[in-house]
Design an enzyme around this catalytic site. Structure first.
Site, PDB file in Angstrom:
ATOM      1  N   GLU A 158      -8.594  -4.214   2.832  1.00 15.89           N
ATOM      2  CA  GLU A 158      -9.409  -3.036   2.464  1.00 15.89           C
ATOM      3  C   GLU A 158     -10.753  -2.936   3.177  1.00 15.89           C
ATOM      4  O   GLU A 158     -11.311  -1.840   3.297  1.00 15.89           O
ATOM      5  CB  GLU A 158      -9.624  -2.994   0.949  1.00 15.89           C
ATOM      6  CG  GLU A 158      -8.395  -2.558   0.159  1.00 15.89           C
ATOM      7  CD  GLU A 158      -7.343  -3.640   0.021  1.00 15.89           C
ATOM      8  OE1 GLU A 158      -7.622  -4.809   0.395  1.00 15.89           O
ATOM      9  OE2 GLU A 158      -6.242  -3.330  -0.455  1.00 15.89           O
ATOM     10  N   GLY A 188      -1.493   1.386  -1.350  1.00 18.12           N
ATOM     11  CA  GLY A 188      -1.546   2.635  -2.098  1.00 18.12           C
ATOM     12  C   GLY A 188      -1.567   3.797  -1.113  1.00 18.12           C
ATOM     13  O   GLY A 188      -1.825   3.600   0.074  1.00 18.12           O
TER      14      GLY A 188
HETATM   15  C1  QUE Z   1      -6.191  -1.226   5.578  1.00 19.09           C
HETATM   16  C2  QUE Z   1      -5.717  -0.883   4.337  1.00 19.09           C
HETATM   17  C3  QUE Z   1      -4.591  -0.049   4.192  1.00 19.09           C
HETATM   18  C4  QUE Z   1      -3.961   0.422   5.357  1.00 19.09           C
HETATM   19  C5  QUE Z   1      -4.444   0.059   6.605  1.00 19.09           C
HETATM   20  C6  QUE Z   1      -5.563  -0.758   6.701  1.00 19.09           C
HETATM   21  C7  QUE Z   1      -4.066   0.354   2.907  1.00 19.09           C
HETATM   22  C8  QUE Z   1      -2.948   1.222   2.885  1.00 19.09           C
HETATM   23  C9  QUE Z   1      -2.362   1.654   4.094  1.00 19.09           C
HETATM   24  C10 QUE Z   1      -1.241   2.562   4.187  1.00 19.09           C
HETATM   25  C11 QUE Z   1      -0.177   2.278   5.036  1.00 19.09           C
HETATM   26  C12 QUE Z   1       0.878   3.172   5.175  1.00 19.09           C
HETATM   27  C13 QUE Z   1       0.882   4.366   4.485  1.00 19.09           C
HETATM   28  C14 QUE Z   1      -0.182   4.659   3.645  1.00 19.09           C
HETATM   29  C15 QUE Z   1      -1.232   3.762   3.504  1.00 19.09           C
HETATM   30  O1  QUE Z   1      -2.872   1.237   5.281  1.00 19.09           O
HETATM   31  O2  QUE Z   1      -4.585  -0.066   1.845  1.00 19.09           O
HETATM   32  O3  QUE Z   1      -0.181   5.824   2.969  1.00 19.09           O
HETATM   33  O4  QUE Z   1       1.897   5.270   4.616  1.00 19.09           O
HETATM   34  O5  QUE Z   1      -2.451   1.615   1.702  1.00 19.09           O
HETATM   35  O6  QUE Z   1      -6.054  -1.120   7.922  1.00 19.09           O
HETATM   36  O7  QUE Z   1      -6.349  -1.334   3.215  1.00 19.09           O
END
Ligand code: QUE
Length: 344
Positions: free
Chosen positions: A145, A73
């Site tokens: 998460e 997300g």
């Molecule tokens: C743990 C996570 C998430 C993460 C990195 C983590 C996560 C998530 C994103 C993410 C990646 C790229 C994007 C962005 C979000 O990274 O849930 O907006 O462009 O969505 O170590 O849980």
């Protein structure tokens, strides 16, 4: 022939197309690894509602443009709302995301996800609940998460405790990245198709519908987790984080040392509420899980580890979060119990 149904949808990061007998959803926000933002969630929901009673559409196909399927997300935007004090907007994001997950789970037609790359968090939310989850050797499935001080959501508290043994607890706490073939062995995915054949499968779906999947599957590579499964179950069947840590310490193997090292980088508070949430989900329906997740996440975003975790892992990318409290032993079990209370 493919026809894009609404020109505005591309701007929303999703292409919505009618292609033969299928409705096609192409995630296209590649600079963000196709992470879902609220406009994308609304477009996906709208397309699924439109096609539900459309007799010309026999199945829905969802895929990611570029190398990722969907990294999750748009947690960066959620953090901005939280820092601005706009908790209502942050909660709206999660509420609409989880509502979409439920629509997919109850969808009356085949819903085929083509996963040829990264699929984490919210990416699993828009694939794992559908009827067909096709993976290639390049697919990675993970629920990371606890690394950002959040909790497994998007219905993961429903599907993680239903994976074999305690693999789901292991995934949800350690953020373990399941490779494509392993995801099939664990039943998170339903078919293995070699990456070289994925474009041909994608095209064949338009004329043959979801029955095409079976023609493109390849021999399933062996389950690489087999050597670790017994230890995963021994350690991750415990019902408290201090007990899981104690069991890992007692194992004293290269595997357990590596797992402990990973757990020490995660938010201690998040590990504790995530474990409790995964356990609770074992006895709930998907809809009950999604409601409990929304209640929990509404409280979590007010805790310091969420904004700090997203800062460290997604915004600044220094990978050096300062967790509060910093150690698993210092997390107050009463606080965790309060956070997990389903309100009246
Ligand atoms: C743990 C996570 C998430 C993460 C990195 C983590 C996560 C998530 C994103 C993410 C990646 C790229 C994007 C962005 C979000 O990274 O849930 O907006 O462009 O969505 O170590 O849980």
């Amino acid at each position: 022939m493919e026809t894009e149904t609404q020109g505005a949808d591309a701007a929303a990061g999703v292409h919505v197309l009618r292609d033969g007998c299928v409705g096609r959803l192409k995630l296209d926000r590649q600079k963000a690894l196709n992470a879902l933002d609220l406009p994308m969630i609304r477009v996906l929901r709208g397309a699924l509602e439109d096609w539900r009673d459309d007799d010309a559409i026999t199945a829905v196909v969802i895929e990611g443009e570029g190398r990722a399927f969907c990294a999750g997300g748009d947690i960066r935007a959620v953090r901005s709302h939280v820092l601005a004090g706009d908790h209502a907007e942050a909660e709206r994001f999660f509420a609409e995301e989880y509502a979409l997950n439920a629509v997919i789970a109850r969808y009356p037609k085949p819903y085929v996800s083509l996963i040829g790359g990264l699929c984490m968090g919210g990416g699993l939310g828009i694939s794992a609940h559908g009827s067909d989850r096709v993976v290639t050797e390049a697919a990675i499935m993970a629920m990371p998460e606890t690394a950002i001080g959040l909790a497994p959501d998007i219905g993961a508290t429903y599907f993680l405790p239903r994976l074999p043994g305690f693999l789901g607890t292991y995934m949800g706490l350690c953020g373990y990245r399941l490779q494509g073939a392993d995801a099939v062995h664990a039943a998170l995915a339903t078919a293995f198709v070699p990456a070289a054949r994925l474009p041909a499968l994608s095209a064949a779906l338009a004329s043959e519908g979801s029955a095409a999947v079976a023609r493109f599957t390849g021999p399933l590579p062996p389950y690489t987790l087999v050597p670790d499964l017994a230890a995963i179950d021994r350690c991750f069947c415990a019902d408290s984080m201090p007990e899981i840590v104690a069991r890992l310490e007692a194992e004293a193997t290269p595997w357990s040392e590596a797992v402990l090292k990973v757990l020490r980088t995660m938010s201690p508070s998040s590990l504790c509420w995530s474990l409790a949430a995964i356990r609770s989900g074992a006895h709930r329906t998907l809809e009950e899980c999604l409601a409990a997740e929304l209640a929990l996440v509404t409280r979590i975003i007010r805790m310091p580890d969420f904004a700090e975790g997203v800062r460290a892992m997604v915004v600044d990318k220094d990978r050096a979060p300062r967790w509060q409290p910093p150690r698993i032993e210092d997390v107050d079990p009463r606080l965790i119990a309060d956070l997990l209370q389903t309100g009246h």
